[in-house]
Write a protein that holds these residues in place. Structure first.
Motif, PDB file in Angstrom:
ATOM      1  N   TYR A  95      15.775 112.329 -32.841  1.00 30.83           N
ATOM      2  CA  TYR A  95      15.763 113.471 -33.740  1.00 30.83           C
ATOM      3  C   TYR A  95      16.677 114.600 -33.262  1.00 30.83           C
ATOM      4  CZ  TYR A  95      11.354 111.055 -34.718  1.00 30.83           C
ATOM      5  OH  TYR A  95      10.404 110.105 -35.005  1.00 30.83           O
ATOM      6  N   LEU A 124       6.183 116.992 -37.645  1.00 31.88           N
ATOM      7  CA  LEU A 124       5.925 116.588 -36.259  1.00 31.88           C
ATOM      8  C   LEU A 124       6.475 117.625 -35.284  1.00 31.88           C
ATOM      9  CD1 LEU A 124       7.013 112.814 -36.400  1.00 31.88           C
ATOM     10  CD2 LEU A 124       4.709 113.714 -36.619  1.00 31.88           C
ATOM     11  N   PRO A 208       6.477 107.177 -20.032  1.00 29.07           N
ATOM     12  CA  PRO A 208       6.935 105.959 -20.698  1.00 29.07           C
ATOM     13  C   PRO A 208       6.458 105.770 -22.137  1.00 29.07           C
ATOM     14  CG  PRO A 208       5.224 105.434 -19.094  1.00 29.07           C
ATOM     15  CD  PRO A 208       5.516 106.888 -18.942  1.00 29.07           C
ATOM     16  N   TRP A 209       5.605 106.673 -22.636  1.00 26.65           N
ATOM     17  CA  TRP A 209       5.184 106.563 -24.022  1.00 26.65           C
ATOM     18  C   TRP A 209       6.219 107.171 -24.971  1.00 26.65           C
ATOM     19  CZ3 TRP A 209       2.992 109.498 -20.199  1.00 26.65           C
ATOM     20  CH2 TRP A 209       3.143 110.884 -20.299  1.00 26.65           C
ATOM     21  N   LYS A 211       9.709 107.179 -26.734  1.00 21.96           N
ATOM     22  CA  LYS A 211      10.753 106.207 -27.020  1.00 21.96           C
ATOM     23  C   LYS A 211      11.873 106.782 -27.883  1.00 21.96           C
ATOM     24  CE  LYS A 211       8.288 102.755 -25.200  1.00 21.96           C
ATOM     25  NZ  LYS A 211       8.566 102.264 -23.861  1.00 21.96           N
ATOM     26  N   HIS A 212      11.832 108.070 -28.147  1.00 22.10           N
ATOM     27  CA  HIS A 212      12.868 108.686 -28.973  1.00 22.10           C
ATOM     28  C   HIS A 212      13.459 109.871 -28.250  1.00 22.10           C
ATOM     29  CE1 HIS A 212      10.036 106.899 -31.896  1.00 22.10           C
ATOM     30  NE2 HIS A 212      11.096 106.679 -32.648  1.00 22.10           N
ATOM     31  N   GLY A 232      14.987 107.607 -20.823  1.00 24.82           N
ATOM     32  CA  GLY A 232      15.946 106.639 -20.287  1.00 24.82           C
ATOM     33  C   GLY A 232      15.254 105.318 -20.074  1.00 24.82           C
ATOM     34  N   SER A 233      15.920 104.446 -19.312  1.00 25.67           N
ATOM     35  CA  SER A 233      15.303 103.141 -19.107  1.00 25.67           C
ATOM     36  C   SER A 233      14.110 103.227 -18.160  1.00 25.67           C
ATOM     37  CB  SER A 233      16.333 102.145 -18.575  1.00 25.67           C
ATOM     38  OG  SER A 233      16.839 102.620 -17.348  1.00 25.67           O
ATOM     39  N   ARG A 234      14.097 104.240 -17.296  1.00 21.91           N
ATOM     40  CA  ARG A 234      12.977 104.357 -16.342  1.00 21.91           C
ATOM     41  C   ARG A 234      12.299 105.714 -16.460  1.00 21.91           C
ATOM     42  NH1 ARG A 234      11.714  99.531 -14.071  1.00 21.91           N
ATOM     43  NH2 ARG A 234      13.604  98.313 -13.873  1.00 21.91           N
ATOM     44  N   PRO A 268       3.993 118.176 -26.690  1.00 22.17           N
ATOM     45  CA  PRO A 268       2.807 118.501 -25.892  1.00 22.17           C
ATOM     46  C   PRO A 268       2.358 117.408 -24.931  1.00 22.17           C
ATOM     47  CG  PRO A 268       2.473 119.133 -28.188  1.00 22.17           C
ATOM     48  CD  PRO A 268       3.754 118.369 -28.142  1.00 22.17           C
ATOM     49  N   SER A 269       2.633 116.149 -25.260  1.00 21.30           N
ATOM     50  CA  SER A 269       2.173 115.074 -24.383  1.00 21.30           C
ATOM     51  C   SER A 269       2.839 115.117 -23.015  1.00 21.30           C
ATOM     52  CB  SER A 269       2.427 113.715 -25.028  1.00 21.30           C
ATOM     53  OG  SER A 269       3.813 113.435 -25.054  1.00 21.30           O
ATOM     54  N   LYS A 271       2.707 117.302 -20.938  1.00 21.28           N
ATOM     55  CA  LYS A 271       1.800 117.907 -19.958  1.00 21.28           C
ATOM     56  C   LYS A 271       1.270 116.863 -18.977  1.00 21.28           C
ATOM     57  CE  LYS A 271      -0.133 121.760 -22.628  1.00 21.28           C
ATOM     58  NZ  LYS A 271       0.186 121.415 -24.025  1.00 21.28           N
ATOM     59  N   HIS A 272       1.175 115.609 -19.470  1.00 25.00           N
ATOM     60  CA  HIS A 272       0.625 114.552 -18.620  1.00 25.00           C
ATOM     61  C   HIS A 272       1.686 113.762 -17.885  1.00 25.00           C
ATOM     62  CE1 HIS A 272      -3.387 115.065 -20.276  1.00 25.00           C
ATOM     63  NE2 HIS A 272      -2.795 115.262 -21.422  1.00 25.00           N
TER      64      HIS A 272
ATOM     65  N   PRO B 209      12.595  97.585 -19.575  1.00 27.04           N
ATOM     66  CA  PRO B 209      12.353  98.994 -19.908  1.00 27.04           C
ATOM     67  C   PRO B 209      13.464  99.678 -20.695  1.00 27.04           C
ATOM     68  CG  PRO B 209      12.910  98.761 -17.583  1.00 27.04           C
ATOM     69  CD  PRO B 209      12.777  97.384 -18.129  1.00 27.04           C
ATOM     70  N   GLN B 212      13.850 100.177 -26.602  1.00 29.26           N
ATOM     71  CA  GLN B 212      13.161 101.318 -27.196  1.00 29.26           C
ATOM     72  C   GLN B 212      12.685 101.062 -28.626  1.00 29.26           C
ATOM     73  OE1 GLN B 212      12.793 103.850 -25.105  1.00 29.26           O
ATOM     74  NE2 GLN B 212      14.299 103.245 -23.587  1.00 29.26           N
ATOM     75  N   MET B 228       4.225 100.978 -23.591  1.00 29.90           N
ATOM     76  CA  MET B 228       4.283 101.955 -22.507  1.00 29.90           C
ATOM     77  C   MET B 228       4.743 101.373 -21.194  1.00 29.90           C
ATOM     78  SD  MET B 228       1.388 104.819 -22.520  1.00 29.90           S
ATOM     79  CE  MET B 228       0.887 105.086 -24.191  1.00 29.90           C
TER      80      MET B 228
END
Lengths: 345, 338
Positions: A95, A124, A208-209, A211-212, A232-234, A268-269, A271-272, B209, B212, B228
Motif C-alpha cells: 500500500y 484499514l 512475520p505476520w 506480508k505487505h 523482508g524475507s526474514r 498497531p500489531s 507493538k508485539h 520465507p 509473501q 507466519m
C-alpha cells in the motif's frame, strides 16, 4: 583494456557486470577490477530494505523512469527460475498511502496490478484518505550483493579493499577507464555541491505476520520522512526518516523513538514485534543521477571516467538500467580507442 | 430464567467459535466446551486457514454470503488489532488461477474479500498453464494460534472446558439442557449422519520465507499459502479416504505441482508433513432438532459438515448456531409455562 570500478555497492557491482556481459567477447583482454573500502554486508545497499519503488513522481526525468523500468523487468525475469532465491529477489504487494488525493505515480505502468485503494482498504489505515495498491519486487542487498560478487569472481573480476584517493591514482597504475560508483563519498574524489546525504535510520524487527509493505507519503515533509513498513524475507524494515545534509552514520535514540511511535500508529500489531537492531545509512541524494562520461586532464594524459552515482533512495530500484547505460558509455570509449571489433580487421 | 446448561461438543474451529459466541451473548447460560481433542490436535490446526469459500448447492446464496461476510469481518477486526500476532490472524494477498475460464468469472464472495479484481495479462504471464485469475486480499487464520486465543476468550466469558470422549448424545442428556453438536467428522457416529464423509488432504509445511503471496489453483488441489512461520503447500482431495498417515507419493506430487507454480520452492526446506480429513458433506448442517433421548427430549443444535471451509465459515455459522440456541431457549421457556 583495464577497467577500474570504484565502489562495491549495488551500483559498482552491477556496472562491472554489465560491462563484462557486453564487452568481454569484444575487447580482449578485458580486465575488470573493483576497488572499495567497504564491501557487502557493510555498504549502503546492504542496509536498505531492498524494496523496488522509485519516488512517486519523476518530475519529467523520463530517463530515470526508463532505467527504473529496465531494472524492474530485468529482476522480474528471474522469478521463473529458482535462482531468484539466491539473488534475493521476490514479489511483494502493498500500500502507498496519502492523506490527500494525488496524481498517479510515474511507476504505475511498470509495476504489476496497479490500482487505487478501495474504501475498505482505506478504512484499514485511519488518517489516510487516498492511495494505491500494487505488486512490486524486493531485491535484498545482503543477498544480491554476494550473488553479484560471486558472479563477477567466477568471471575473473578482481576485488581490492582500498580507499582510492584520486582518479589519478588509478590512472597511474594503468587503468584505461575508471567507473566512479562511489555513491555518498563521490565528493571526496571530485567535489559535487549537488550531492548531499539523505540520512536514513531504520529499525529491523521480527514481525512475520506482516506480508505487505506500507508506505505513507506526506507531501509537505518530503520523501521518506513519513512512516514506512517493509517486510523482508526474514525481518521487517521500519523507517520514515530522510534528513538532508546530516552526515551522522550513528543511530540516535531520538530518531528511533519517532520512527517507532509513528509506525506503531500505522500498524498497531507492531507493538508485539521483537526489535532486532537499528541501522543508519546515508542515501546519496542528488537532483538527478550523475551518469555521464568525463575526460579529466592530468598533465599530458586524459583520464576517461564514467560517473555513475547520486541514486538517492532508489539505487536498488534503478541499478540495472544505469549499469546498462554506463556499459553503453564504456562502449563509446572502446570505439574511440579503436579497441572494438573493427580494430581487428 | 434459571441457569441453562449448554454443552458444545467438539473443539475445532467450529466448536470453539460456537462456544465463544454463546458464552459471550448469553451470560445466563453456563457453557461447557467438551471434546476428546483440543488444539493442536484438531483438524483445524493443520489447515492453512486461508479464507476462501465454495458454493454449497442447497443453501440459499444469501445465507452463504452472510456466513462468509460475518467470518471475514470478524477476523479482519482481529487482524487489524494488536491481537493479530497472538491470535494468528493476518492479511494475505495473492492470486487464484484457472487453467480454463470458469463459468462464473466473479465468485459470490468477491465483495467480501478486499480489493477483488481480475488478474492482468502481465500477471498471468508467470503462470503459462493458466488463462484466467483473480487477485485479491483475504485473511489467513492459523488455528494453532487462533484456537488457544479464542479458548482464552471463552474462559474469560465464564466458559468451562472438559476433555472427554463421548460415543453418544445419551451420555450428555442428564447433565445439559441444550447440546450443540460441532463434532465434524465425528457426527457420523455421534449422531448417525452417514452423509458426512472424509476428504483426505495432505499438506507440507515448508521454510520459504521470501514468499509473501498465496497462489491457489481454482481446482482447489494445488496451493501455496505463506503463513507466519512456514508456508503451507498442498494438497490432495481424496474422497472417502480415511488414511491419516503421510503418503510419500502425495508428497512428491505436491512438490512437483507447487514448484511448477512457484519455481523458487525448489530452494525451500520441507519442515513437516500433515494429513487432515475434511469433514465434508453436500451442505454444512446448521439446524436444530429435538432429539428423543432416554427420559427426555433434548434440543440439539447442529453445526458441522463444513468440509474444507471450516475456518472460512466458522464465525458466520457460529452466529447462526447462536440464533438457533436462542430459539431453543424461547421454546424451553414456552414449555416451562405450559
Amino acid at each position: 583494456m583495464r577497467v577500474a570500478v570504484i565502489g562495491a555497492g549495488v551500483i559498482g557491482l552491477s556496472t562491472a557486470q554489465s560491462i563484462y556481459e557486453k564487452y568481454h567477447s569484444i575487447v580482449s583482454p578485458l580486465t575488470i577490477e573493483v576497488y572499495a573500502d567497504r564491501f557487502t554486508p557493510l555498504t549502503t545497499s546492504d542496509g536498505a530494505a531492498g524494496f523496488w519503488q522509485p519516488y512517486l513522481y519523476d518530475k519529467g526525468n523520463v530517463q530515470e523512469t526508463k532505467w527504473n523500468k529496465e531494472t524492474f523487468d530485468y529482476l522480474l525475469s528471474f522469478l521463473s527460475s529458482p535462482e531468484s532465491v539466491q539473488m534475493g529477489i521476490f514479489l511483494q504487494s502493498g500500500y502507498n498511502l496519502c492523506s490527500e488525493q494525488a496524481p498517479d505515480p510515474s511507476f504505475k505502468d511498470i509495476v504489476l496490478g496497479f490500482r487505487q485503494l478501495t474504501e475498505r482498504e482505506l478504512q484499514l489505515f485511519p488518517g489516510y484518505t487516498y492511495g494505491w495498491f500494487n505488486t512490486a519486487l524486493m531485491v535484498e542487498g545482503k543477498t544480491y550483493l554476494p550473488w553479484l560478487m560471486e558472479w563477477l569472481q567466477k568471471r575473473g573480476v578482481k576485488f581490492y579493499q582500498r580507499t582510492i584517493k584520486s582518479f589519478k591514482e588509478l590512472a597511474e597504475t594503468g587503468a584505461d577507464v575508471i567507473i566512479n560508483c562511489t555513491g555518498m563519498r563521490s565528493g571526496q574524489l571530485q567535489p559535487d555541491p549537488e550531492l548531499k546525504p539523505g540520512r536514513g535510520q531504520i529499525v529491523k524487527v521480527d514481525a512475520p505476520w506482516l506480508k505487505h509493505w506500507i508506505l505513507t507519503h506526506n507531501f509537505s515533509t518530503g520523501f521518506y520522512n513519513s512512516p514506512y513498513i517493509i517486510p523482508g524475507s526474514r525481518l521487517v524494515t521500519v523507517g520514515g526518516i530522510c534528513q538532508i545534509g546530516n552526515w551522522n552514520e550513528q543511530n540516535t535514540s531520538f530518531d528511533h523513538k519517532k520512527i517507532w511511535e509513528d509506525a506503531c500508529q500505522l500498524e498497531p500489531s507492531l507493538k508485539h514485534a521483537r526489535i532486532v537492531e537499528d541501522w543508519t545509512g546515508l542515501r546519496p541524494v542528488r537532483s538527478k543521477v550523475r551518469l555521464e562520461r568525463e575526460a579529466i586532464m592530468s598533465g599530458a594524459t586524459t583520464i576517461e571516467v564514467i560517473h555513475n552515482y547520486g541514486h538517492g533512495g532508489f539505487g536498488l530500484t534503478i541499478h540495472r538500467g544505469c549499469a546498462e547505460e554506463a556499459a553503453r558509455l564504456f562502449g563509446q570509449i572502446v570505439e574511440q580507442k579503436g579497441k572494438g571489433p573493427k580494430a581487428r580487421l | 430464567m434459571k441457569n441453562v446448561r449448554v454443552v458444545v461438543v467438539g473443539a475445532g474451529v467450529i466448536g470453539v467459535s460456537t462456544a465463544v459466541c454463546i458464552a459471550e451473548a448469553l451470560p445466563f447460560c453456563s457453557v461447557t466446551l467438551l471434546a476428546d481433542k483440543f488444539s493442536p490436535d484438531t483438524t483445524s490446526d493443520g489447515a492453512a486457514g486461508i479464507l476462501f469459500a465454495a458454493k454449497f448447492p442447497d443453501i440459499p446464496l444469501e445465507r452463504q454470503k452472510r456466513w462468509f461476510k460475518d467470518t471475514f469481518d470478524h477476523l479482519l477486526a482481529v487482524a487489524q488489532s494488536q491481537h493479530s500476532p497472538e491470535a494468528g490472524v493476518m492479511l494475505s494477498s495473492g492470486w487464484q488461477i484457472f487453467k480454463e475460464v470458469p463459468a462464473e468469472r466473479k465468485p459470490f464472495w468477491a465483495e467480501s474479500v478486499i480489493g477483488f479484481r481480475f488478474m492482468t495479462e502481465e500477471e498471468l504471464k508467470r503462470f503459462p498453464d493458466h488463462k484466467f485469475g483473480h487477485a485479491f486480499t483475504t485473511l489467513k487464520c492459523e488455528c494453532s494460534s487462533y484456537l488457544p486465543w479464542l479458548e482464552n476468550r471463552f474462559r474469560k466469558a465464564g466458559g468451562q472446558v472438559e476433555q472427554r470422549t463421548i460415543n453418544s448424545l445419551q451420555e450428555l442428556s442428564n447433565s445439559y439442557d441444550i447440546i450443540v453438536n460441532c463434532s465434524g467428522l465425528g457426527s457420523r457416529t455421534l449422531v448417525g449422519d452417514n452423509q458426512v464423509y472424509p476428504v483426505r488432504g495432505q499438506v507440507l509445511k515448508m521454510e520459504a520465507p521470501w514468499l509473501q503471496h498465496f497462489i491457489r489453483d481454482g481446482d482447489g488441489k494445488t496451493y501455496i499459502y505463506p503463513g507466519m512461520h512456514s508456508v503451507t503447500v498442498g494438497g490432495t482431495r481424496q474422497e472417502d479416504d480415511w488414511r491419516l498417515d503421510v503418503d510419500e507419493g502425495d508428497t512428491d506430487s505436491i512438490l512437483k505441482r507447487c514448484s511448477r507454480l512457484e519455481p523458487s520452492l525448489s530452494h525451500g526446506k520441507v519442515l513437516s508433513k500433515w494429513v487432515g480429513l475434511r469433514p465434508s458433506r453436500r451442505n454444512p448442517r446448521v439446524e436444530k432438532e429435538l432429539v428423543q433421548l432416554p427420559g427426555r427430549r433434548v434440543p440439539v443444535v447442529h453445526n458441522y459438515g463444513h468440509g474444507g471451509w471450516g475456518v472460512t465459515l466458522a464465525w458466520g455459522t457460529a452466529l447462526d448456531a447462536l440464533g438457533l440456541v436462542r430459539q431453543c431457549l424461547q421454546e424451553m421457556q414456552l414449555q416451562a409455562k405450559l
